[in-house]
Design a protein around this motif. Structure first.
Motif, PDB file in Angstrom:
ATOM      1  N   ALA A 113      -9.188   2.310  -7.134  1.00  0.00           N
ATOM      2  CA  ALA A 113      -7.919   2.798  -6.580  1.00  0.00           C
ATOM      3  C   ALA A 113      -7.430   1.857  -5.488  1.00  0.00           C
ATOM      4  O   ALA A 113      -8.200   1.425  -4.633  1.00  0.00           O
ATOM      5  N   ALA A 114      -6.135   1.544  -5.519  1.00  0.00           N
ATOM      6  CA  ALA A 114      -5.612   0.564  -4.566  1.00  0.00           C
ATOM      7  C   ALA A 114      -4.156   0.847  -4.256  1.00  0.00           C
ATOM      8  O   ALA A 114      -3.457   1.544  -4.995  1.00  0.00           O
ATOM      9  N   GLY A 115      -3.704   0.290  -3.137  1.00  0.00           N
ATOM     10  CA  GLY A 115      -2.303   0.322  -2.768  1.00  0.00           C
ATOM     11  C   GLY A 115      -1.973  -1.013  -2.114  1.00  0.00           C
ATOM     12  O   GLY A 115      -2.746  -1.500  -1.298  1.00  0.00           O
ATOM     13  N   ASN A 116      -0.848  -1.613  -2.472  1.00  0.00           N
ATOM     14  CA  ASN A 116      -0.526  -2.928  -1.927  1.00  0.00           C
ATOM     15  C   ASN A 116       0.953  -3.209  -2.143  1.00  0.00           C
ATOM     16  O   ASN A 116       1.563  -2.687  -3.082  1.00  0.00           O
ATOM     17  N   LEU A 124       5.950  -4.262   9.342  1.00  0.00           N
ATOM     18  CA  LEU A 124       5.152  -3.092   8.989  1.00  0.00           C
ATOM     19  C   LEU A 124       5.030  -2.114  10.147  1.00  0.00           C
ATOM     20  O   LEU A 124       4.810  -2.512  11.290  1.00  0.00           O
ATOM     21  N   SER A 125       5.137  -0.842   9.830  1.00  0.00           N
ATOM     22  CA  SER A 125       4.834   0.201  10.805  1.00  0.00           C
ATOM     23  C   SER A 125       3.345   0.517  10.747  1.00  0.00           C
ATOM     24  O   SER A 125       2.637   0.125   9.808  1.00  0.00           O
ATOM     25  N   SER A 126       2.868   1.245  11.739  1.00  0.00           N
ATOM     26  CA  SER A 126       1.469   1.685  11.725  1.00  0.00           C
ATOM     27  C   SER A 126       1.188   2.551  10.508  1.00  0.00           C
ATOM     28  O   SER A 126       0.119   2.466   9.901  1.00  0.00           O
ATOM     29  N   ASN A 127       2.146   3.373  10.131  1.00  0.00           N
ATOM     30  CA  ASN A 127       1.965   4.239   8.966  1.00  0.00           C
ATOM     31  C   ASN A 127       1.850   3.440   7.675  1.00  0.00           C
ATOM     32  O   ASN A 127       1.060   3.772   6.794  1.00  0.00           O
ATOM     33  N   ALA A 128       2.652   2.372   7.553  1.00  0.00           N
ATOM     34  CA  ALA A 128       2.575   1.531   6.352  1.00  0.00           C
ATOM     35  C   ALA A 128       1.210   0.864   6.267  1.00  0.00           C
ATOM     36  O   ALA A 128       0.595   0.799   5.193  1.00  0.00           O
ATOM     37  N   PHE A 129       0.737   0.365   7.404  1.00  0.00           N
ATOM     38  CA  PHE A 129      -0.581  -0.273   7.460  1.00  0.00           C
ATOM     39  C   PHE A 129      -1.667   0.745   7.097  1.00  0.00           C
ATOM     40  O   PHE A 129      -2.549   0.487   6.276  1.00  0.00           O
ATOM     41  N   ARG A 130      -1.550   1.926   7.715  1.00  0.00           N
ATOM     42  CA  ARG A 130      -2.575   2.952   7.512  1.00  0.00           C
ATOM     43  C   ARG A 130      -2.620   3.444   6.070  1.00  0.00           C
ATOM     44  O   ARG A 130      -3.691   3.759   5.536  1.00  0.00           O
ATOM     45  N   SER A 131      -1.460   3.495   5.409  1.00  0.00           N
ATOM     46  CA  SER A 131      -1.437   4.014   4.041  1.00  0.00           C
ATOM     47  C   SER A 131      -2.278   3.154   3.107  1.00  0.00           C
ATOM     48  O   SER A 131      -2.992   3.661   2.235  1.00  0.00           O
ATOM     49  N   VAL A 132      -2.214   1.825   3.305  1.00  0.00           N
ATOM     50  CA  VAL A 132      -3.012   0.922   2.470  1.00  0.00           C
ATOM     51  C   VAL A 132      -4.490   1.013   2.835  1.00  0.00           C
ATOM     52  O   VAL A 132      -5.358   1.105   1.952  1.00  0.00           O
ATOM     53  N   ILE A 133      -4.792   0.994   4.121  1.00  0.00           N
ATOM     54  CA  ILE A 133      -6.187   1.108   4.571  1.00  0.00           C
ATOM     55  C   ILE A 133      -6.811   2.404   4.069  1.00  0.00           C
ATOM     56  O   ILE A 133      -7.960   2.429   3.598  1.00  0.00           O
ATOM     57  N   ASP A 134      -6.052   3.492   4.150  1.00  0.00           N
ATOM     58  CA  ASP A 134      -6.597   4.796   3.761  1.00  0.00           C
ATOM     59  C   ASP A 134      -6.876   4.876   2.267  1.00  0.00           C
ATOM     60  O   ASP A 134      -7.878   5.455   1.844  1.00  0.00           O
ATOM     61  N   ILE A 135      -5.988   4.309   1.457  1.00  0.00           N
ATOM     62  CA  ILE A 135      -6.219   4.350   0.006  1.00  0.00           C
ATOM     63  C   ILE A 135      -7.375   3.436  -0.379  1.00  0.00           C
ATOM     64  O   ILE A 135      -8.322   3.852  -1.058  1.00  0.00           O
ATOM     65  N   VAL A 176      -1.361  -8.366   4.538  1.00  0.00           N
ATOM     66  CA  VAL A 176      -2.423  -8.229   5.547  1.00  0.00           C
ATOM     67  C   VAL A 176      -3.163  -6.899   5.461  1.00  0.00           C
ATOM     68  O   VAL A 176      -4.394  -6.874   5.526  1.00  0.00           O
ATOM     69  N   PRO A 177      -2.472  -5.750   5.301  1.00  0.00           N
ATOM     70  CA  PRO A 177      -3.231  -4.490   5.187  1.00  0.00           C
ATOM     71  C   PRO A 177      -4.211  -4.503   4.023  1.00  0.00           C
ATOM     72  O   PRO A 177      -5.353  -4.064   4.147  1.00  0.00           O
ATOM     73  N   SER A 178      -3.763  -5.021   2.891  1.00  0.00           N
ATOM     74  CA  SER A 178      -4.632  -5.094   1.715  1.00  0.00           C
ATOM     75  C   SER A 178      -5.804  -6.036   1.951  1.00  0.00           C
ATOM     76  O   SER A 178      -6.946  -5.733   1.583  1.00  0.00           O
ATOM     77  N   ALA A 179      -5.534  -7.198   2.573  1.00  0.00           N
ATOM     78  CA  ALA A 179      -6.611  -8.153   2.847  1.00  0.00           C
ATOM     79  C   ALA A 179      -7.675  -7.527   3.738  1.00  0.00           C
ATOM     80  O   ALA A 179      -8.878  -7.676   3.499  1.00  0.00           O
ATOM     81  N   CYS A 180      -7.229  -6.802   4.768  1.00  0.00           N
ATOM     82  CA  CYS A 180      -8.177  -6.133   5.668  1.00  0.00           C
ATOM     83  C   CYS A 180      -8.985  -5.076   4.924  1.00  0.00           C
ATOM     84  O   CYS A 180     -10.213  -4.983   5.066  1.00  0.00           O
ATOM     85  N   ALA A 181      -8.290  -4.264   4.132  1.00  0.00           N
ATOM     86  CA  ALA A 181      -8.955  -3.163   3.440  1.00  0.00           C
ATOM     87  C   ALA A 181      -9.915  -3.658   2.363  1.00  0.00           C
ATOM     88  O   ALA A 181     -11.047  -3.170   2.245  1.00  0.00           O
ATOM     89  N   LYS A 182      -9.470  -4.640   1.578  1.00  0.00           N
ATOM     90  CA  LYS A 182     -10.323  -5.150   0.491  1.00  0.00           C
ATOM     91  C   LYS A 182     -11.555  -5.869   1.029  1.00  0.00           C
ATOM     92  O   LYS A 182     -12.633  -5.788   0.440  1.00  0.00           O
TER      93      LYS A 182
END
Length: 303
Positions: A113-116, A124-135, A176-182
């Motif tokens: 499961a992924a979001g990107n 990016l807002s904090s919410n946009a960043f968080r949505s990717v990290i959370d998924i 960047v959010p995806s890179a951090c999360a992955k």
């Protein structure tokens, strides 16, 4: 560039299973993001080799259609669906409950499961960043922790496979959010490979380069203008195929790779090595210019 153009430029891989037909007979697979793209391809491959699969995502209608399609194309296959947002541990627990009740405890867990999406990071807002990290990261943690605790209690081993990306190794702007999360997903799998090997668990990851799927490319290349650039920097000059990554995934969660754990396999047609090599851009130098450059170098050596 249209999706049909991309597929025409891409090499059509042999769709045959590379492992024996009954490799996963009696095994249960839990696949997040299993309704589309890479998750669907892996589900189809595992089903083809005898696994019973529970596919999970937020969209039940997509999951049900995928299950129906695969069961039609693979007579005798068993696929159940469970709608769940992997960001929610309670929803994950309900999905795993359904898997255990209908199929049994998973022997295979595919964290897919992924979001990107592409964006300048300053937009990016904090919410946009968080949505990717959370998924991506928290979703993987939620699934892994829930299933692993049940497996430990039952004294049953399992194979966990994370689907990450090549830019998780060194990072990338505009995702960047995806890179951090992955990268977190890779570190999670590597860390647990050491700590939980004693429970009979293996943890590996596949880090794909660009593999065409409608969902991913609609968010990462919505205009289609970057696709040619993408293929030009890949040494094999083509995109990866879903059939290819599903065969690799099947091998990594099979008993044929039982001594492999804690590994991240780059699957990118050589793209990462091409990008990081200091002088690889010299590929663009025409042959006639090499004669001039060679002569200049000889003159310098002779001086």
């Amino acid at each position: 560039m249209s999706s049909s153009d991309l597929l025409q430029k891409s090499f059509r891989a042999v769709s045959k299973c590379m492992l024996p037909k009954d490799t996963f007979k009696g095994k249960v697979a839990f696949v997040t993001g299993g309704g589309t793209g890479i998750g669907r391809a892996i589900t189809e491959r595992l089903s083809e080799m005898g696994a019973s699969c529970c596919i999970v995502s937020r969209k039940l209608d997509v999951l049900d259609k995928t299950a129906e399609d695969i069961q039609k194309s693979i007579p005798g296959s068993k696929i159940i669906t469970a709608a769940a947002d992997v960001r929610n541990p309670d929803a994950v627990a309900i999905a795993v409950d359904k898997c255990v009740k209908d199929l049994g405890l998973p022997n295979i867990v595919i964290n897919n499961a992924a979001g990107n999406f592409i964006s300048p990071t300053e937009r990016l807002s904090s919410n946009a960043f968080r949505s990717v990290i959370d998924i991506v990261l928290m979703g993987t943690i939620n699934v892994t922790m829930d299933i692993a605790k049940r497996l430990i209690e039952a004294k049953q081993g399992a194979n966990f496979l994370g689907i990450t990306t090549i830019y998780a190794h060194y990072g990338s702007g505009y995702v960047v959010p995806s890179a951090c999360a992955k990268s977190g997903v890779q570190t999670l799998h590597r860390s647990l490979a050491s700590e939980w090997g004693k429970y009979g668990f293996r943890f590996n990851c596949i880090a794909p380069g660009p593999i065409y799927t409608k969902g991913a490319f609609s968010r990462l290349d919505p205009s289609g203008q970057f696709s040619d650039q993408m293929m030009n920097r890949i040494p094999t000059k083509r995109l990866g195929e879903l059939e290819e990554i599903s065969n690799l995934a099947a091998y990594l969660v099979s008993d044929y790779s039982s001594w492999m754990t804690g590994e991240v396999i780059n699957f990118d047609g050589g793209e990462l090595m091409s990008m990081v090599g200091e002088f690889n851009s010299l590929e663009k130098v025409p042959q006639e210019q090499w004669d001039e450059l060679t002569a200049m170098i000889k003159n310098v050596k002779g001086s």
